[in-house]
Write an enzyme that holds these catalytic residues in place. Structure first.
Site, PDB file in Angstrom:
ATOM      1  N   LYS A 117      28.485   0.518  34.381  1.00  0.00           N
ATOM      2  CA  LYS A 117      28.034   0.205  33.535  1.00  0.00           C
ATOM      3  C   LYS A 117      27.215  -1.151  34.433  1.00  0.00           C
ATOM      4  O   LYS A 117      27.826  -1.340  35.717  1.00  0.00           O
ATOM      5  CB  LYS A 117      28.322  -0.802  32.378  1.00  0.00           C
ATOM      6  CG  LYS A 117      27.494  -1.105  31.167  1.00  0.00           C
ATOM      7  CD  LYS A 117      26.709   0.164  30.964  1.00  0.00           C
ATOM      8  CE  LYS A 117      25.946  -0.472  29.491  1.00  0.00           C
ATOM      9  NZ  LYS A 117      25.290   0.982  28.994  1.00  0.00           N
TER      10      LYS A 117
ATOM     11  N   ASP B  24      18.651   0.254  29.525  1.00  0.00           N
ATOM     12  CA  ASP B  24      20.222  -0.770  28.154  1.00  0.00           C
ATOM     13  C   ASP B  24      19.371  -1.215  27.314  1.00  0.00           C
ATOM     14  O   ASP B  24      18.340  -1.651  27.899  1.00  0.00           O
ATOM     15  CB  ASP B  24      21.318  -0.710  28.515  1.00  0.00           C
ATOM     16  CG  ASP B  24      22.797  -1.530  27.788  1.00  0.00           C
ATOM     17  OD1 ASP B  24      23.253  -0.416  27.662  1.00  0.00           O
ATOM     18  OD2 ASP B  24      22.953  -2.408  27.203  1.00  0.00           O
TER      19      ASP B  24
HETATM   20  P1  NDP Z   1      16.454  -2.516  23.746  1.00  0.00           P
HETATM   21  O1  NDP Z   1      16.433  -3.455  24.417  1.00  0.00           O
HETATM   22  O2  NDP Z   1      15.382  -1.705  23.727  1.00  0.00           O
HETATM   23  O3  NDP Z   1      16.451  -2.787  21.805  1.00  0.00           O
HETATM   24  C1  NDP Z   1      17.802  -3.709  21.876  1.00  0.00           C
HETATM   25  C2  NDP Z   1      18.079  -4.808  20.870  1.00  0.00           C
HETATM   26  O4  NDP Z   1      18.803  -4.812  20.039  1.00  0.00           O
HETATM   27  C3  NDP Z   1      16.396  -5.327  20.412  1.00  0.00           C
HETATM   28  O5  NDP Z   1      15.538  -5.593  18.320  1.00  0.00           O
HETATM   29  C4  NDP Z   1      16.496  -6.329  20.146  1.00  0.00           C
HETATM   30  O6  NDP Z   1      15.879  -7.719  19.596  1.00  0.00           O
HETATM   31  C5  NDP Z   1      18.400  -6.544  19.948  1.00  0.00           C
HETATM   32  N1  NDP Z   1      19.778  -7.853  20.174  1.00  0.00           N
HETATM   33  C6  NDP Z   1      20.035  -7.230  21.170  1.00  0.00           C
HETATM   34  N2  NDP Z   1      20.831  -8.178  21.780  1.00  0.00           N
HETATM   35  C7  NDP Z   1      20.832  -8.816  20.630  1.00  0.00           C
HETATM   36  C8  NDP Z   1      21.571  -9.645  19.727  1.00  0.00           C
HETATM   37  N3  NDP Z   1      22.733 -10.435  21.450  1.00  0.00           N
HETATM   38  N4  NDP Z   1      21.356 -10.208  18.887  1.00  0.00           N
HETATM   39  C9  NDP Z   1      20.795  -9.737  17.661  1.00  0.00           C
HETATM   40  N5  NDP Z   1      20.215  -8.588  18.193  1.00  0.00           N
HETATM   41  C10 NDP Z   1      20.122  -7.732  19.073  1.00  0.00           C
HETATM   42  O7  NDP Z   1      17.703  -2.252  24.010  1.00  0.00           O
HETATM   43  P2  NDP Z   1      18.692  -0.694  22.320  1.00  0.00           P
HETATM   44  O8  NDP Z   1      17.837  -0.260  21.981  1.00  0.00           O
HETATM   45  O9  NDP Z   1      18.438   0.591  24.572  1.00  0.00           O
HETATM   46  O10 NDP Z   1      19.972  -0.729  23.334  1.00  0.00           O
HETATM   47  C11 NDP Z   1      20.443  -1.192  21.519  1.00  0.00           C
HETATM   48  C12 NDP Z   1      21.893  -0.844  21.828  1.00  0.00           C
HETATM   49  O11 NDP Z   1      21.691   0.292  21.999  1.00  0.00           O
HETATM   50  C13 NDP Z   1      22.840  -1.015  22.517  1.00  0.00           C
HETATM   51  O12 NDP Z   1      24.255  -1.360  22.602  1.00  0.00           O
HETATM   52  C14 NDP Z   1      22.592  -0.333  24.059  1.00  0.00           C
HETATM   53  O13 NDP Z   1      24.155  -0.924  24.447  1.00  0.00           O
HETATM   54  C15 NDP Z   1      22.766   0.720  23.536  1.00  0.00           C
HETATM   55  N6  NDP Z   1      22.725   2.302  23.536  1.00  0.00           N
HETATM   56  C16 NDP Z   1      21.672   2.648  24.591  1.00  0.00           C
HETATM   57  C17 NDP Z   1      21.161   3.842  24.958  1.00  0.00           C
HETATM   58  C18 NDP Z   1      19.848   4.168  25.511  1.00  0.00           C
HETATM   59  O14 NDP Z   1      20.190   5.115  26.098  1.00  0.00           O
HETATM   60  N7  NDP Z   1      19.129   3.076  25.170  1.00  0.00           N
HETATM   61  C19 NDP Z   1      22.296   4.388  25.157  1.00  0.00           C
HETATM   62  C20 NDP Z   1      23.664   4.328  24.155  1.00  0.00           C
HETATM   63  C21 NDP Z   1      24.230   3.115  23.551  1.00  0.00           C
HETATM   64  P3  NDP Z   1      15.482  -8.745  20.614  1.00  0.00           P
HETATM   65  O15 NDP Z   1      13.964  -8.142  21.260  1.00  0.00           O
HETATM   66  O16 NDP Z   1      15.623 -10.736  20.076  1.00  0.00           O
HETATM   67  O17 NDP Z   1      15.996  -9.099  22.242  1.00  0.00           O
END
Ligand code: NDP
Length: 444
Positions: free
Chosen positions: A124, A164
């Site tokens: 990571k 991510d």
């Molecule tokens: P994105 O950046 O596309 O979206 C993240 C979302 O979560 C946004 O809406 C963001 O809001 C919100 N968010 C992030 N940090 C916080 C926080 N501290 N408190 C509240 N809301 C938060 O990321 P992904 O959708 O790719 O990832 C989401 C999750 O899925 C993560 O845990 C990631 O590790 C996991 N994941 C992702 C994969 C992938 O293929 N992308 C694969 C496996 C797991 P804001 O816009 O305000 O930051």
């Protein structure tokens, strides 16, 4: 192995890494019994070796913003284990990124990747750079500066990063472009690439779709139909969007979405048309989720979490520790039947205990969100053989992988009363595969 002794030692050595200690504790607690049936593991120091990443790169990233000011951020890549394949795992761009968060994610990734059945180790990376409010030109310059350090440590058979939080198609494109220039080669060193330059169909959808495919397997065992179920989805990024897309396709009703400022609740359900708006808002305009509430006239709760609402199914898809014990108690007491994690470690240990005590369906991210990295693995294969598979071919493979992961969880996690402990099942299945590979490769 005595879990408490190992954890105490890690706390002593890494006192400022709570997320890392949390992830390690959860895995060790669920594998303790199986591990102790193998004295050869203890003699080989297997747990001690798996608790420390193979190596960690830490570097300074220096970049120039649109006003000409020089900015400095931290950059990291954690190569946790390459016992079963090249290091593989995403890159996170978020102000909260620190070594504890990346070490927990890399540790989890190692076992998740083992579950996918594909040959990928765990890693990571990330930075405390926040893309929020930055222009595309600034994001590009940051990505280029980040890769200027990172490129020396990655490669198609060494370490293959992906997206991510904060890293989507745009960022992968910029990072891949710089990597290609520095390495003077066109290989599958990043996954999540654009379709025009080696990306795989279904990769953007894979984590969200995969989570729903896993959920369907869980529901099937209890004879429950997903159609008409009210679903609480957190986040509004990549995972949340494609989770909603699949739910809508299957006739379920997503009613919430969130970002780090608050959440929306739409009692009429997020339809295909409304989801198109969210995708435009978040991926193109890079706006905030409260704009949805203004457009469609529904509730917006600033600073709140979606778990305060009532739903049949909860799909945490934002970030770690976003669902605590109190939220879990509320969900269970208001009739939630299933929780399936799109995010990594979104439920706190207290929340997991509540779900398991209530014997509702609960799938940890390690199993339920593995579809993302699995499809990245399929992208690597397509890059290696210089072919690209059709939408349906990749989707079918993804479905099969999620079904296989579910079967592994059932095999290792079924308790005497028939309840499936998916945490235990996923941890044991993932751990045993990595453990056997490490044992076979000697003390290295
Ligand atoms: P994105 O950046 O596309 O979206 C993240 C979302 O979560 C946004 O809406 C963001 O809001 C919100 N968010 C992030 N940090 C916080 C926080 N501290 N408190 C509240 N809301 C938060 O990321 P992904 O959708 O790719 O990832 C989401 C999750 O899925 C993560 O845990 C990631 O590790 C996991 N994941 C992702 C994969 C992938 O293929 N992308 C694969 C496996 C797991 P804001 O816009 O305000 O930051």
């Amino acid at each position: 192995m005595k879990v408490q002794a190992v954890v105490d030692d890690l706390v002593r050595r890494f006192p400022h890494e709570p997320e890392y200690i949390q992830a390690v504790s959860e895995v060790l607690e669920s594998i303790e019994e199986v591990y102790n049936r193998h004295p050869e593991f203890d003699k080989a120091g297997l747990v001690e070796r798996l608790c420390i990443p193979d190596r960690i790169f830490t570097f300074r990233v220096t970049w120039v913003d649109d006003k000409g000011k020089v900015n400095v951020n931290m950059g990291y890549r954690i190569q946790h284990s390459n016992a079963i394949g090249p290091y593989k795992g995403g890159i996170r761009f978020h102000a909260s990124v620190n070594p504890s968060i990346l070490k927990f994610l890399a540790f989890e990734q190692t076992f998740k990747n083992a579950l996918t059945t594909l040959p990928m180790g765990g890693g990571k990376g990330g930075t405390d750079f926040s893309p929020r409010g930055k222009s595309s030109a600034e994001v590009m310059r940051f990505c280029q500066a980040f890769v200027l350090e990172l490129w020396k440590h990655i490669g198609p058979d060494t370490d293959v990063p992906a997206g991510d939080i904060g890293v989507g198609g745009r960022e992968i494109g910029y990072m891949f472009g710089m990597y290609k220039k520095l390495a003077k080669e066109f290989t599958g060193t990043f996954t999540g690439k654009g379709l025009e330059f080696g990306g795989s169909l279904i990769r953007p959808e894979a984590t969200g779709y995969g989570n729903i495919y896993f959920l369907l397997e869980m529901l099937k065992l209890r004879g429950i139909d997903i159609k008409g179920k009210k679903c609480l989805v957190s986040g509004s990024g990549n995972v949340a969007q494609y989770t909603c897309e699949k739910l809508i396709e299957l006739g379920a009703i997503p009613v919430t979405l969130s970002d780090s400022d608050g959440y929306i609740y739409d009692p009429d359900g997020i339809t295909r048309e409304k989801l198109d708006y969210v995708m435009e808002l978040k991926n193109v305009e890079r706006g905030r989720i409260h704009e949805y509430a203004e457009k469609y006239g529904c509730k917006y709760v600033a600073g709140g979490r979606v778990w305060a609402e009532i739903g049949d199914i909860a799909l945490p898809s934002a970030t770690q520790n976003e669902l605590n014990g109190d939220a879990a108690k509320h969900l269970v007491s208001t009739g939630c039947i299933a929780v399936s994690e799109g995010a990594n470690m979104p439920s706190t240990p207290e929340a997991i205990e509540v779900f398991q005590k209530a014997k509702i369906l609960y799938a940890p991210g390690k199993a339920a969100n593995a579809g993302g990295v699995a499809t990245s693995g399929l992208e690597m294969t397509q890059n290696s053989i210089r072919l690209s598979w059709s939408h349906d071919e990749v989707d079918d493979k993804l479905k099969q992988i999620m079904t296989d992961i579910h079967a592994q969880c059932v095999k290792y996690g079924t308790e005497p009363d028939g309840y499936i402990n998916y945490v235990k099942g996923a941890n044991i299945a993932g751990f045993m595969k990595v453990a056997k590979a490490i044992m076979a490769q000697g003390t290295v």
